[in-house]
Scaffold this motif. Structure first.
Motif, PDB file in Angstrom:
ATOM      1  N   TYR A  35       0.903  -1.170  -0.065  1.00 59.40           N
ATOM      2  CA  TYR A  35      -0.084   0.020  -0.091  1.00 59.40           C
ATOM      3  C   TYR A  35       0.959   1.280  -0.023  1.00 59.40           C
ATOM      4  O   TYR A  35       1.217   1.779   1.050  1.00 59.40           O
ATOM      5  CB  TYR A  35      -0.748   0.012   1.198  1.00 59.40           C
ATOM      6  CG  TYR A  35      -1.680  -1.255   1.550  1.00 59.40           C
ATOM      7  CD1 TYR A  35      -2.807  -1.349   0.649  1.00 59.40           C
ATOM      8  CD2 TYR A  35      -1.483  -2.337   2.333  1.00 59.40           C
ATOM      9  CE1 TYR A  35      -3.488  -2.543   0.656  1.00 59.40           C
ATOM     10  CE2 TYR A  35      -1.874  -3.651   2.339  1.00 59.40           C
ATOM     11  CZ  TYR A  35      -3.180  -3.642   1.743  1.00 59.40           C
ATOM     12  OH  TYR A  35      -3.879  -4.765   1.875  1.00 59.40           O
ATOM     13  N   GLU A 112      -5.947   4.135   1.206  1.00 57.48           N
ATOM     14  CA  GLU A 112      -7.565   4.202   0.759  1.00 57.48           C
ATOM     15  C   GLU A 112      -8.343   2.936   0.991  1.00 57.48           C
ATOM     16  O   GLU A 112      -9.289   2.811   1.503  1.00 57.48           O
ATOM     17  CB  GLU A 112      -7.574   4.485  -0.694  1.00 57.48           C
ATOM     18  CG  GLU A 112      -9.346   4.792  -0.777  1.00 57.48           C
ATOM     19  CD  GLU A 112      -9.665   5.362  -2.356  1.00 57.48           C
ATOM     20  OE1 GLU A 112     -11.013   5.373  -2.630  1.00 57.48           O
ATOM     21  OE2 GLU A 112      -8.816   5.739  -3.004  1.00 57.48           O
ATOM     22  N   ALA A 113      -7.570   1.707   0.795  1.00 58.59           N
ATOM     23  CA  ALA A 113      -8.073   0.394   0.962  1.00 58.59           C
ATOM     24  C   ALA A 113      -8.504   0.245   2.276  1.00 58.59           C
ATOM     25  O   ALA A 113      -9.534  -0.484   2.603  1.00 58.59           O
ATOM     26  CB  ALA A 113      -7.042  -0.687   0.392  1.00 58.59           C
ATOM     27  N   LYS A 116     -11.736   2.260   3.043  1.00 59.98           N
ATOM     28  CA  LYS A 116     -12.612   1.555   2.168  1.00 59.98           C
ATOM     29  C   LYS A 116     -13.247   0.237   3.301  1.00 59.98           C
ATOM     30  O   LYS A 116     -14.381   0.130   3.569  1.00 59.98           O
ATOM     31  CB  LYS A 116     -12.463   0.969   0.960  1.00 59.98           C
ATOM     32  CG  LYS A 116     -13.639   0.327   0.249  1.00 59.98           C
ATOM     33  CD  LYS A 116     -13.245  -0.006  -1.245  1.00 59.98           C
ATOM     34  CE  LYS A 116     -14.536  -0.564  -1.825  1.00 59.98           C
ATOM     35  NZ  LYS A 116     -14.272  -0.925  -3.118  1.00 59.98           N
ATOM     36  N   GLU A 143     -16.611  -5.528  -0.710  1.00 58.38           N
ATOM     37  CA  GLU A 143     -15.168  -5.358  -1.165  1.00 58.38           C
ATOM     38  C   GLU A 143     -14.859  -6.747  -1.165  1.00 58.38           C
ATOM     39  O   GLU A 143     -14.541  -7.258   0.054  1.00 58.38           O
ATOM     40  CB  GLU A 143     -14.657  -4.676  -0.040  1.00 58.38           C
ATOM     41  CG  GLU A 143     -12.983  -4.552   0.200  1.00 58.38           C
ATOM     42  CD  GLU A 143     -12.263  -4.136  -1.300  1.00 58.38           C
ATOM     43  OE1 GLU A 143     -11.770  -4.959  -1.893  1.00 58.38           O
ATOM     44  OE2 GLU A 143     -12.628  -3.101  -1.665  1.00 58.38           O
ATOM     45  N   TYR A 146     -12.241  -8.372   1.421  1.00 56.13           N
ATOM     46  CA  TYR A 146     -12.446  -7.577   2.597  1.00 56.13           C
ATOM     47  C   TYR A 146     -11.519  -8.412   3.862  1.00 56.13           C
ATOM     48  O   TYR A 146     -11.115  -7.544   4.704  1.00 56.13           O
ATOM     49  CB  TYR A 146     -13.840  -7.937   3.011  1.00 56.13           C
ATOM     50  CG  TYR A 146     -14.269  -7.261   4.510  1.00 56.13           C
ATOM     51  CD1 TYR A 146     -14.413  -6.008   4.959  1.00 56.13           C
ATOM     52  CD2 TYR A 146     -14.407  -8.232   5.638  1.00 56.13           C
ATOM     53  CE1 TYR A 146     -14.866  -5.391   6.018  1.00 56.13           C
ATOM     54  CE2 TYR A 146     -14.590  -7.779   6.860  1.00 56.13           C
ATOM     55  CZ  TYR A 146     -14.660  -6.483   7.240  1.00 56.13           C
ATOM     56  OH  TYR A 146     -14.909  -6.039   8.235  1.00 56.13           O
ATOM     57  N   LEU A 149      -7.641  -7.375   3.678  1.00 52.58           N
ATOM     58  CA  LEU A 149      -7.973  -5.972   4.176  1.00 52.58           C
ATOM     59  C   LEU A 149      -7.843  -5.934   5.686  1.00 52.58           C
ATOM     60  O   LEU A 149      -7.113  -5.134   6.339  1.00 52.58           O
ATOM     61  CB  LEU A 149      -8.788  -5.064   3.641  1.00 52.58           C
ATOM     62  CG  LEU A 149      -8.658  -4.608   2.079  1.00 52.58           C
ATOM     63  CD1 LEU A 149      -9.746  -4.018   1.324  1.00 52.58           C
ATOM     64  CD2 LEU A 149      -7.196  -3.985   1.645  1.00 52.58           C
TER      65      LEU A 149
END
Length: 168
Positions: A35, A112-113, A116, A143, A146, A149
């Motif tokens: 990231y 941003e991930a 989100k 997502e 998910y 993340l």
């Protein structure tokens, strides 16, 4: 070796990999490779627009959201990175409900991930109040990555706890 509170419930082989990255001082490098940049959604207005875009795309028939904002009082110590709150008030004999989403201010400078993932999580509470199979299925619908993340956010929080800021 530090206690890995954010990933304590994960399998031992994953915790061992994270411990190795910490010992070799490569945890930050791992996160930066995966990231490399942060987002530009630093105002409450921008966050509101972002969340409403997600809501429109996936949850059109859900209850309206009146407020979305970053909250500096939310702390991961309280086991929360975001909050979804519904308040019901009596207005002249009618019940009015307001729904708001608060996101921990630590996500102002996160990728941003990660933002989100938190927003998807809180939006999913509009349909599913509890963390059950239906809740996580909805999160994955909004997502697809998910769960990965969520794990990476936990690694990010571990890095913040041990070494401080990652992104400037």
């Amino acid at each position: 070796m530090p206690k890995l509170t954010y990933i304590a419930h994960y399998p031992e082989h994953l915790k061992a990999q994270i411990r190795t990255l910490i010992e070799e001082e490569k945890l930050g490098k791992y996160l930066l490779l995966k990231y490399p940049t942060t987002h530009s959604l630093t105002s409450d207005k921008a966050l509101y627009a972002y969340v409403m875009e997600l809501r429109t795309a996936f949850l059109r028939k859900s209850e309206p959201i009146t407020k979305v904002l970053y909250d500096g009082k939310i702390s991961d110590i309280n086991d929360a990175l975001g909050l979804h709150r519904i308040t019901i008030k009596n207005h002249g004999g009618r019940l009015r409900s307001k729904s708001e989403i608060r996101v921990a201010s630590v996500f102002k400078t996160a990728p941003e991930a990660f933002l989100k993932m938190i927003c998807v999580h809180e939006l999913s509470h509009l349909k599913e109040r509890e963390h059950n199979k239906a809740f996580y299925a909805l999160c994955e619908k909004m997502e697809p990555s998910y769960h990965q993340l969520e794990f990476d956010v936990r690694i990010y929080l571990t890095h913040l706890e041990l070494f401080g800021k990652l992104y400037m």
